[in-house]
Write a protein that holds these residues in place. Sequence first.
Motif, PDB file in Angstrom:
ATOM      1  N   LYS A 184     -14.252  41.931  96.040  1.00 58.22           N
ATOM      2  CA  LYS A 184     -14.360  40.509  95.813  1.00 58.22           C
ATOM      3  C   LYS A 184     -15.091  39.624  96.822  1.00 58.22           C
ATOM      4  O   LYS A 184     -16.069  38.840  96.774  1.00 58.22           O
ATOM      5  CB  LYS A 184     -13.007  39.563  95.299  1.00 58.22           C
ATOM      6  N   GLY A 185     -14.662  40.004  98.341  1.00 58.17           N
ATOM      7  CA  GLY A 185     -15.257  39.316  99.211  1.00 58.17           C
ATOM      8  C   GLY A 185     -16.964  39.597  99.508  1.00 58.17           C
ATOM      9  O   GLY A 185     -17.519  38.872  99.863  1.00 58.17           O
ATOM     10  N   ALA A 227     -22.880  38.713  99.066  1.00 60.45           N
ATOM     11  CA  ALA A 227     -23.954  38.954  98.437  1.00 60.45           C
ATOM     12  C   ALA A 227     -24.587  37.625  97.663  1.00 60.45           C
ATOM     13  O   ALA A 227     -25.832  37.214  98.061  1.00 60.45           O
ATOM     14  CB  ALA A 227     -23.896  40.107  97.641  1.00 60.45           C
ATOM     15  N   ASN A 228     -23.491  37.129  97.053  1.00 58.64           N
ATOM     16  CA  ASN A 228     -23.930  35.829  96.485  1.00 58.64           C
ATOM     17  C   ASN A 228     -24.445  34.806  97.338  1.00 58.64           C
ATOM     18  O   ASN A 228     -25.605  34.038  97.046  1.00 58.64           O
ATOM     19  CB  ASN A 228     -22.882  35.109  95.545  1.00 58.64           C
ATOM     20  N   HIS A 229     -23.794  34.643  98.273  1.00 59.97           N
ATOM     21  CA  HIS A 229     -24.300  33.593  99.557  1.00 59.97           C
ATOM     22  C   HIS A 229     -25.438  34.034  99.998  1.00 59.97           C
ATOM     23  O   HIS A 229     -26.118  33.075 100.480  1.00 59.97           O
ATOM     24  CB  HIS A 229     -22.965  33.805 100.424  1.00 59.97           C
ATOM     25  N   GLY A 239     -27.752  35.338  98.416  1.00 57.07           N
ATOM     26  CA  GLY A 239     -28.825  34.865  97.508  1.00 57.07           C
ATOM     27  C   GLY A 239     -29.162  36.046  96.464  1.00 57.07           C
ATOM     28  O   GLY A 239     -30.116  36.104  95.808  1.00 57.07           O
ATOM     29  N   ALA A 240     -28.319  37.191  96.548  1.00 62.14           N
ATOM     30  CA  ALA A 240     -28.714  38.153  95.909  1.00 62.14           C
ATOM     31  C   ALA A 240     -27.861  38.225  94.491  1.00 62.14           C
ATOM     32  O   ALA A 240     -26.778  37.430  94.489  1.00 62.14           O
ATOM     33  CB  ALA A 240     -27.989  39.573  96.661  1.00 62.14           C
ATOM     34  N   ARG A 241     -28.327  38.747  93.576  1.00 66.95           N
ATOM     35  CA  ARG A 241     -27.554  38.648  92.192  1.00 66.95           C
ATOM     36  C   ARG A 241     -26.876  40.194  92.230  1.00 66.95           C
ATOM     37  O   ARG A 241     -27.248  41.156  92.139  1.00 66.95           O
ATOM     38  CB  ARG A 241     -28.632  38.804  91.097  1.00 66.95           C
ATOM     39  N   VAL A 242     -25.493  39.694  92.025  1.00 71.21           N
ATOM     40  CA  VAL A 242     -24.574  40.838  91.987  1.00 71.21           C
ATOM     41  C   VAL A 242     -23.859  41.258  90.475  1.00 71.21           C
ATOM     42  O   VAL A 242     -23.824  40.371  89.810  1.00 71.21           O
ATOM     43  CB  VAL A 242     -23.360  40.682  93.048  1.00 71.21           C
ATOM     44  N   ASP A 243     -23.893  42.524  90.612  1.00 67.24           N
ATOM     45  CA  ASP A 243     -23.376  43.094  89.189  1.00 67.24           C
ATOM     46  C   ASP A 243     -21.834  42.424  88.990  1.00 67.24           C
ATOM     47  O   ASP A 243     -21.018  42.632  89.922  1.00 67.24           O
ATOM     48  CB  ASP A 243     -23.460  44.469  89.369  1.00 67.24           C
ATOM     49  N   GLY A 244     -21.518  42.110  87.888  1.00 63.81           N
ATOM     50  CA  GLY A 244     -20.278  41.384  87.880  1.00 63.81           C
ATOM     51  C   GLY A 244     -19.055  42.289  87.317  1.00 63.81           C
ATOM     52  O   GLY A 244     -18.148  41.788  86.613  1.00 63.81           O
ATOM     53  N   THR A 245     -19.423  43.405  86.880  1.00 69.77           N
ATOM     54  CA  THR A 245     -18.399  44.217  86.135  1.00 69.77           C
ATOM     55  C   THR A 245     -17.005  44.315  86.849  1.00 69.77           C
ATOM     56  O   THR A 245     -17.069  44.330  88.266  1.00 69.77           O
ATOM     57  CB  THR A 245     -18.983  45.643  86.283  1.00 69.77           C
ATOM     58  N   ARG A 246     -15.825  44.304  86.076  1.00 70.82           N
ATOM     59  CA  ARG A 246     -14.688  44.428  86.901  1.00 70.82           C
ATOM     60  C   ARG A 246     -14.544  45.542  87.786  1.00 70.82           C
ATOM     61  O   ARG A 246     -14.709  46.762  87.338  1.00 70.82           O
ATOM     62  CB  ARG A 246     -13.733  44.415  85.715  1.00 70.82           C
ATOM     63  N   PHE A 247     -14.013  45.371  88.855  1.00 75.74           N
ATOM     64  CA  PHE A 247     -13.975  46.278  90.011  1.00 75.74           C
ATOM     65  C   PHE A 247     -12.623  47.245  89.427  1.00 75.74           C
ATOM     66  O   PHE A 247     -11.743  46.651  89.375  1.00 75.74           O
ATOM     67  CB  PHE A 247     -13.661  45.701  91.232  1.00 75.74           C
ATOM     68  N   HIS A 248     -12.808  48.281  89.506  1.00 75.04           N
ATOM     69  CA  HIS A 248     -11.772  49.521  89.448  1.00 75.04           C
ATOM     70  C   HIS A 248     -12.201  50.587  90.543  1.00 75.04           C
ATOM     71  O   HIS A 248     -13.209  51.517  90.419  1.00 75.04           O
ATOM     72  CB  HIS A 248     -11.988  50.258  87.838  1.00 75.04           C
ATOM     73  N   PRO A 249     -11.303  50.636  91.427  1.00 80.74           N
ATOM     74  CA  PRO A 249     -11.720  51.528  92.520  1.00 80.74           C
ATOM     75  C   PRO A 249     -11.746  52.978  92.054  1.00 80.74           C
ATOM     76  O   PRO A 249     -10.664  53.769  91.547  1.00 80.74           O
ATOM     77  CB  PRO A 249     -10.554  51.269  93.796  1.00 80.74           C
TER      78      PRO A 249
END
Length: 209
Positions: free
Chosen positions: A124-125, A130-132, A134-144
């Motif tokens: 999440k951090g 990355a968003n801050h 200015g990058a577009r981040v994949d928003g898929t739910r995180f599963h380690p």
Amino acid sequence: MRVFVAILPPPEVVDQLDIFLAPRRDALADRGQWRWTRSEHLHITLAFIPDLDGWREEALIEAGEEWAARQSPLGLRLKGAGAFPDPGSARVLWAGIEEKAEGSADADPSVDEGSASVLPGWAKGLRAVANHAGARVDGTRFHPHLTLARSVGRPGPAGHLLQSLDTLVSPAWQVQDLVLMASHLGEGPRRTPRYEVRHRWVLGAPPVG
């Protein structure tokens, strides 16, 4: 540029995983159902950025250094296995990730009861970093997880194979740094991606500059 932020397992973990997987890969070799992850490609993705503008990379690296400076090393090990989206129609086979109790890699392997899992917070951090930048981040739910293999063609049942993979337990290790990795599609052997480490963030280290 296609990039991701990841944890790289150390050579001793990769070597043991290769030994563990070898007979299972050999047993399935004639079926051609699975494309196994090359050893040098093994990683745990925390944030995926499908298209990073080159001019934003420096801002991302600087923001990542500030974030990494506030984090502490984390004990991990590979344990168990699973499939996406499910064992009955598997596209991806993966190794599970277990966080270790605070202390050395040889400490008790269980996570302290009631303690919060660290990796989802890292994911999440880093996505926020990355968003801050200015990058577009994949928003898929995180599963380690660590990807072991991908299906060739249509997905299929993997329950029997998962029973064998689920016995996996790797040596524990301390995560001391994270990498920003570029993925150059089709530039590796047999048109697999070629990975390039663009930057390495050391956890708990003061930002450079």
